[in-house]
Write a protein that holds these residues in place. Structure first.
Motif, PDB file in Angstrom:
ATOM      1  N   HIS A 121      40.505  38.771  54.737  1.00 33.29           N
ATOM      2  CA  HIS A 121      39.803  38.305  53.540  1.00 33.29           C
ATOM      3  C   HIS A 121      39.220  36.931  53.835  1.00 33.29           C
ATOM      4  CE1 HIS A 121      42.697  40.988  50.969  1.00 33.29           C
ATOM      5  NE2 HIS A 121      41.925  41.668  51.784  1.00 33.29           N
ATOM      6  N   THR A 163      36.277  30.467  44.876  1.00 35.10           N
ATOM      7  CA  THR A 163      36.012  31.220  43.641  1.00 35.10           C
ATOM      8  C   THR A 163      36.287  32.719  43.798  1.00 35.10           C
ATOM      9  OG1 THR A 163      33.717  31.446  44.291  1.00 35.10           O
ATOM     10  CG2 THR A 163      34.248  29.608  42.822  1.00 35.10           C
ATOM     11  N   GLY A 164      36.604  33.133  44.989  1.00 34.63           N
ATOM     12  CA  GLY A 164      36.877  34.563  45.176  1.00 34.63           C
ATOM     13  C   GLY A 164      37.163  34.848  46.641  1.00 34.63           C
ATOM     14  N   GLN A 165      37.260  36.112  46.967  1.00 36.45           N
ATOM     15  CA  GLN A 165      37.547  36.515  48.342  1.00 36.45           C
ATOM     16  C   GLN A 165      36.674  37.698  48.712  1.00 36.45           C
ATOM     17  OE1 GLN A 165      41.724  36.733  49.411  1.00 36.45           O
ATOM     18  NE2 GLN A 165      41.225  34.584  49.664  1.00 36.45           N
ATOM     19  N   LYS A 167      36.727  40.835  50.751  1.00 42.14           N
ATOM     20  CA  LYS A 167      37.723  41.674  51.436  1.00 42.14           C
ATOM     21  C   LYS A 167      37.006  42.482  52.515  1.00 42.14           C
ATOM     22  CE  LYS A 167      40.843  41.783  47.550  1.00 42.14           C
ATOM     23  NZ  LYS A 167      41.521  42.580  46.512  1.00 42.14           N
ATOM     24  N   SER A 210      29.375  44.983  46.156  1.00 43.17           N
ATOM     25  CA  SER A 210      29.781  43.749  46.821  1.00 43.17           C
ATOM     26  C   SER A 210      31.261  43.785  47.172  1.00 43.17           C
ATOM     27  CB  SER A 210      29.521  42.562  45.885  1.00 43.17           C
ATOM     28  OG  SER A 210      30.235  41.445  46.358  1.00 43.17           O
ATOM     29  N   ILE A 230      33.012  41.286  47.391  1.00 44.90           N
ATOM     30  CA  ILE A 230      33.684  40.197  46.659  1.00 44.90           C
ATOM     31  C   ILE A 230      34.347  40.762  45.406  1.00 44.90           C
ATOM     32  CG2 ILE A 230      33.351  38.003  45.427  1.00 44.90           C
ATOM     33  CD1 ILE A 230      30.941  37.505  47.212  1.00 44.90           C
ATOM     34  N   ASP A 231      33.679  41.725  44.798  1.00 46.31           N
ATOM     35  CA  ASP A 231      34.215  42.294  43.569  1.00 46.31           C
ATOM     36  C   ASP A 231      34.069  43.811  43.637  1.00 46.31           C
ATOM     37  OD1 ASP A 231      35.217  42.540  41.058  1.00 46.31           O
ATOM     38  OD2 ASP A 231      33.318  42.094  40.045  1.00 46.31           O
ATOM     39  N   SER A 233      36.994  49.124  40.944  1.00 46.36           N
ATOM     40  CA  SER A 233      38.425  49.413  40.828  1.00 46.36           C
ATOM     41  C   SER A 233      38.703  50.833  41.328  1.00 46.36           C
ATOM     42  CB  SER A 233      38.844  49.298  39.359  1.00 46.36           C
ATOM     43  OG  SER A 233      38.039  50.191  38.611  1.00 46.36           O
ATOM     44  N   HIS A 255      36.921  52.787  45.663  1.00 43.35           N
ATOM     45  CA  HIS A 255      35.735  51.921  45.736  1.00 43.35           C
ATOM     46  C   HIS A 255      34.431  52.714  45.691  1.00 43.35           C
ATOM     47  CE1 HIS A 255      38.352  48.684  46.290  1.00 43.35           C
ATOM     48  NE2 HIS A 255      38.225  48.436  47.581  1.00 43.35           N
TER      49      HIS A 255
END
Ligand code: SF4
Length: 329
Positions: free
Chosen positions: A21, A34-36, A38, A287, A289-290, A293, A296
């Motif tokens: 990550h 602000t985020g990761q 993956k 993305s 990043i997000d 759920s 994927h």
């Protein structure tokens, strides 16, 4: 995890639940995370001796990060990469130097590994100085040997990189990788920059070298036909995860995961002998990043079930040599 086909009890390389990550940062004076991203998210596989594992998937799926983790160019955020049972990211000193002789790489652009101001023989010999304690005469002898093994003419070592064609330069990159008697070579898009007419020659050379020198390969390629030709097993990646992993002929003839089906339908001409329910791959890769759920792939999947957006499917063996991460199975 699907085991390698190798007869040896322990595979050469074992990747255990590895993630990578990368932090996403923002701010001018004070940087905040602000985020990761993956890039790789909990993958496992093995590579046996004299075996090739192909990694396929769209750009950004995590193939190249996986290869960089094996080469120790990245450290895992979690999980382990084991060579002969030893954690490669914990190696130091002589054990680390030995690792760099045993694991080598060939990249898409042979220029990246060639110094334009050095004769070929000096570039290859330099790698030997770094990685092995060999006398000067021994180094020159080894350079001539590997140049011969990759099919370059006598005297090629005395010439400069610009005097060679693209295909020949990729042969030089291979010779350089072979010089330290490696056991595993990471091939990152090894033929994609070459003319179609030259690709087959390099692919045949790779197969020939594997058989003669008992090499293992991790092959990263976006060209599915290349992977089918070279790899014994194929793993399909989507947004940092392996969604299907099987014996190569099994995955190409009978892809199970809806993403694999769509990927193959888009890239490979239909095999007249194999019935196929071609899917069209629509939409962009989300993305990392997000990521969506659950599964994927669910926003792009025409077969999505109610649970697909909530429950993460695990990679499960359907037969002894075919695993898939999908709620349909
Ligand atoms: Fe499609 Fe659901 Fe399978 Fe994911 S788990 S590939 S969304 S059917």
């Amino acid at each position: 995890m699907l085991e390698s086909r190798a007869i040896a009890a322990e595979p050469l390389i074992r990747v255990e639940n590895v993630s990578k990550h990368f932090p996403v940062t923002r701010g001018l004076l004070v940087m905040r995370t602000t985020g990761q991203v993956k890039a790789v998210d909990g993958i496992s596989f093995t590579i046996g001796r004299q075996e090739t594992l192909g990694l396929v998937g769209e750009s950004g799926c995590g193939k190249t990060t996986t290869s960089r983790l094996l080469l120790r160019l990245e450290r895992p955020s979690a999980g382990r990469v084991l060579l002969d049972g030893r954690d490669v990211h914990a190696l130091t000193g002589a054990a680390l130097r030995e690792y760099h002789t045993r694991v080598q790489a060939v990249f898409q652009d042979p220029w990246s590994s060639l110094n334009p101001r050095l004769r070929i023989r000096d570039t290859i010999a330099e790698a030997l100085v770094v990685n092995r304690r060999v006398s000067k005469a021994g180094r020159l002898e080894r350079v001539e040997e590997v140049l011969h093994q990759v099919g370059l003419p006598l005297g090629a070592g005395g010439r400069y990189p610009h005097e060679f064609s693209g295909g020949q330069r990729q042969r030089i990159a291979l010779a350089s990788a072979l010089a330290s008697y490696p056991e595993l070579i990471v091939l990152d898009e090894p033929v994609s920059a070459l003319d179609v007419s030259i690709r087959a020659q390099i692919m045949n050379l790779l197969k020939d070298l594997q058989a003669r020198q008992k090499l293992s390969y991790l092959l990263v390629a976006h060209n599915l036909a290349t992977v089918r030709y070279i790899a014994h097993r194929t793993a399909v990646m989507y947004l940092g995860r392996i969604v299907e992993h099987a014996d190569t002929e099994s995955v190409y003839r009978n892809p199970l995961h809806p993403y694999t089906k769509a990927l193959f339908a888009a890239a490979l001409p239909a095999d007249p002998d194999a019935p196929r329910d071609d899917l069209i791959l629509s939409g962009e890769v989300p993305s990392p990043i997000d990521p969506p759920s659950g599964c994927h792939f669910h926003p792009r999947c025409p077969f999505a079930l109610e649970q697909c957006s909530r429950v993460d499917p695990v990679l499960r063996a359907i037969t002894s040599d075919h695993a898939v991460a999908c709620h349909l199975y």
